[in-house]
Design an enzyme around this catalytic site. Structure first.
Site, PDB file in Angstrom:
ATOM      1  N   LYS A  84       2.823  -2.871  14.099  1.00 22.49           N
ATOM      2  CA  LYS A  84       3.619  -3.628  13.017  1.00 22.49           C
ATOM      3  C   LYS A  84       4.042  -4.108  14.891  1.00 22.49           C
ATOM      4  CE  LYS A  84       3.466  -3.185   8.841  1.00 22.49           C
ATOM      5  NZ  LYS A  84       3.760  -3.260   7.395  1.00 22.49           N
ATOM      6  N   GLU A  95      -4.366  -4.679  -0.281  1.00 24.77           N
ATOM      7  CA  GLU A  95      -2.663  -4.319   0.406  1.00 24.77           C
ATOM      8  C   GLU A  95      -1.839  -4.824  -0.563  1.00 24.77           C
ATOM      9  OE1 GLU A  95      -2.182  -2.162   4.138  1.00 24.77           O
ATOM     10  OE2 GLU A  95      -2.046  -4.634   4.286  1.00 24.77           O
ATOM     11  N   GLY A 119       5.624  -1.899   3.071  1.00 23.92           N
ATOM     12  CA  GLY A 119       6.811  -1.406   3.202  1.00 23.92           C
ATOM     13  C   GLY A 119       7.710  -1.345   2.749  1.00 23.92           C
ATOM     14  N   ASN A 140      -1.263   0.536  11.506  1.00 26.38           N
ATOM     15  CA  ASN A 140      -1.093  -0.509  12.089  1.00 26.38           C
ATOM     16  C   ASN A 140       0.411  -0.418  12.510  1.00 26.38           C
ATOM     17  OD1 ASN A 140       0.400  -3.160  11.925  1.00 26.38           O
ATOM     18  ND2 ASN A 140       0.177  -4.210  10.066  1.00 26.38           N
ATOM     19  N   SER A 182       2.697   1.761   0.910  1.00 24.57           N
ATOM     20  CA  SER A 182       2.998   3.030   1.146  1.00 24.57           C
ATOM     21  C   SER A 182       2.257   4.278   1.075  1.00 24.57           C
ATOM     22  CB  SER A 182       5.093   3.172   0.121  1.00 24.57           C
ATOM     23  OG  SER A 182       4.971   1.808   0.399  1.00 24.57           O
ATOM     24  N   HIS A 223      -3.687 -10.739   7.392  1.00 27.72           N
ATOM     25  CA  HIS A 223      -2.319  -9.275   6.875  1.00 27.72           C
ATOM     26  C   HIS A 223      -1.150 -10.172   6.110  1.00 27.72           C
ATOM     27  CE1 HIS A 223       1.236  -6.734   6.744  1.00 27.72           C
ATOM     28  NE2 HIS A 223       0.288  -5.533   7.051  1.00 27.72           N
ATOM     29  N   GLU A 281       1.904 -10.118   5.767  1.00 24.94           N
ATOM     30  CA  GLU A 281       3.328 -11.201   6.714  1.00 24.94           C
ATOM     31  C   GLU A 281       1.703 -11.956   7.387  1.00 24.94           C
ATOM     32  OE1 GLU A 281       4.058  -6.725   8.375  1.00 24.94           O
ATOM     33  OE2 GLU A 281       4.492  -6.208   6.904  1.00 24.94           O
TER      34      GLU A 281
HETATM   35  C1  PEP Z   1       0.776  -2.497   6.214  1.00 30.27           C
HETATM   36  O1  PEP Z   1       1.744  -3.215   6.238  1.00 30.27           O
HETATM   37  O2  PEP Z   1      -0.375  -2.475   6.200  1.00 30.27           O
HETATM   38  C2  PEP Z   1       1.402  -1.650   5.001  1.00 30.27           C
HETATM   39  C3  PEP Z   1       0.979  -0.883   4.392  1.00 30.27           C
HETATM   40  O3  PEP Z   1       2.588  -1.259   5.577  1.00 30.27           O
HETATM   41  P1  PEP Z   1       3.191   0.355   5.114  1.00 30.27           P
HETATM   42  O4  PEP Z   1       2.155   1.168   5.113  1.00 30.27           O
HETATM   43  O5  PEP Z   1       4.512   0.244   5.865  1.00 30.27           O
HETATM   44  O6  PEP Z   1       4.123  -0.089   3.015  1.00 30.27           O
END
Ligand code: PEP
Length: 249
Positions: free
Chosen positions: A11, A166, A172, A9, A212, A94, A96
């Site tokens: 973003k 997630e 992040g 992703n 992460s 997601h 966000e």
């Molecule tokens: C994501 O935004 O789906 C995500 C898992 O981000 P990160 O890997 O940066 O934690």
């Protein structure tokens, strides 16, 4: 046997030329990759990246879409427009979108059903906030988001759905759920799918982990029985970090 599915992703990062550079590197470095792959660039780079990944083993994904097919929805992007660009899958729900843009389960479900109606694959994201985990509510939150997100989805259409677990506190932040904690929630989500659609559907369901994921922790996570891949944010922005995850040993 479930296939491992590794998705990046991107973003709100990368201009078209930066996106093209990364897409070209991934096409060349993943051409012998053994798993299922997807990249989700920003809307503005979909066409550019789509032209590069077309005909390769990397699918083109979008990061979101509108809940309506078309109409007076200033600033939104429709499923028809995504399909026109060759998009094959869309990430929905997601964290966000849920927490910054206040998308609720009802809206996300509308998008899920619309995407499936138009033949797209869906990555449906679910996951708890830190305070929900600390209050012992992680399973309940994931169950609600899964059940509501899939409302009205047929068993046939479910075959085009991947669930991404997630935990919001791990996205992040550099904090990863331990493989054991992640696997426990994945097993729970699989049980929820079993209750909704039966044992065979539960066994077949691909459940990605996101939060992460890095080259250093990918193999340990993926070794768990219920973890079937990864949705990767930060580490998906460079070939040198995404490729080792995508080719985890
Ligand atoms: C994501 O935004 O789906 C995500 C898992 O981000 P990160 O890997 O940066 O934690």
């Amino acid at each position: 046997m479930r296939t491992y599915f590794i998705a990046g992703n991107w973003k709100m990062h990368k201009t078209r030329s930066e996106a093209a550079e990364l897409a070209k590197a991934l096409v060349s470095q993943l051409k012998d990759g053994k798993h299922k792959y997807l990249v989700a660039p920003s809307f503005t780079a979909l066409e550019t990246v789509g032209n590069i990944v077309a005909g390769t083993n990397i699918m083109l994904g979008a990061q979101n879409m509108a809940a309506e097919e078309q109409g007076a929805h200033t600033g939104e992007v429709s499923v028809l427009q995504l399909k026109d660009l060759g998009v094959q899958a869309v990430i929905l729900g997601h964290s966000e979108r849920r927490h910054i843009y206040k998308e609720d389960d009802e809206l996300i479900n509308k998008k899920v059903r619309l995407a499936l109606k138009h033949g797209l694959e869906v990555i449906l994201c679910v996951g708890e906030l830190l305070e929900e985990r600390e209050a012992g509510k992680a399973e309940a939150v994931c169950e609600t988001q899964t059940v509501k997100g899939l409302e009205g989805v047929s068993a046939e259409d479910l075959k085009r759905v991947t669930i991404a677990y997630e935990p919001v506190w791990a996205i992040g932040t550099g904090k990863t759920a331990t493989p054991e904690d992640a696997d426990a929630i994945h097993a729970y989500i699989r049980k929820v799918i079993g209750k909704l659609y039966g044992e065979a559907a539960a066994k077949a369901m691909c459940i990605q982990y996101g939060g992460s994921v890095k080259p250093e922790n990918a193999a340990q996570l993926m070794a768990k029985a219920n973890i079937d891949g990864a949705l990767v944010g930060g580490a998906a922005l460079k070939a040198e970090t995404f490729v080792p995850i995508a080719k985890f040993a």
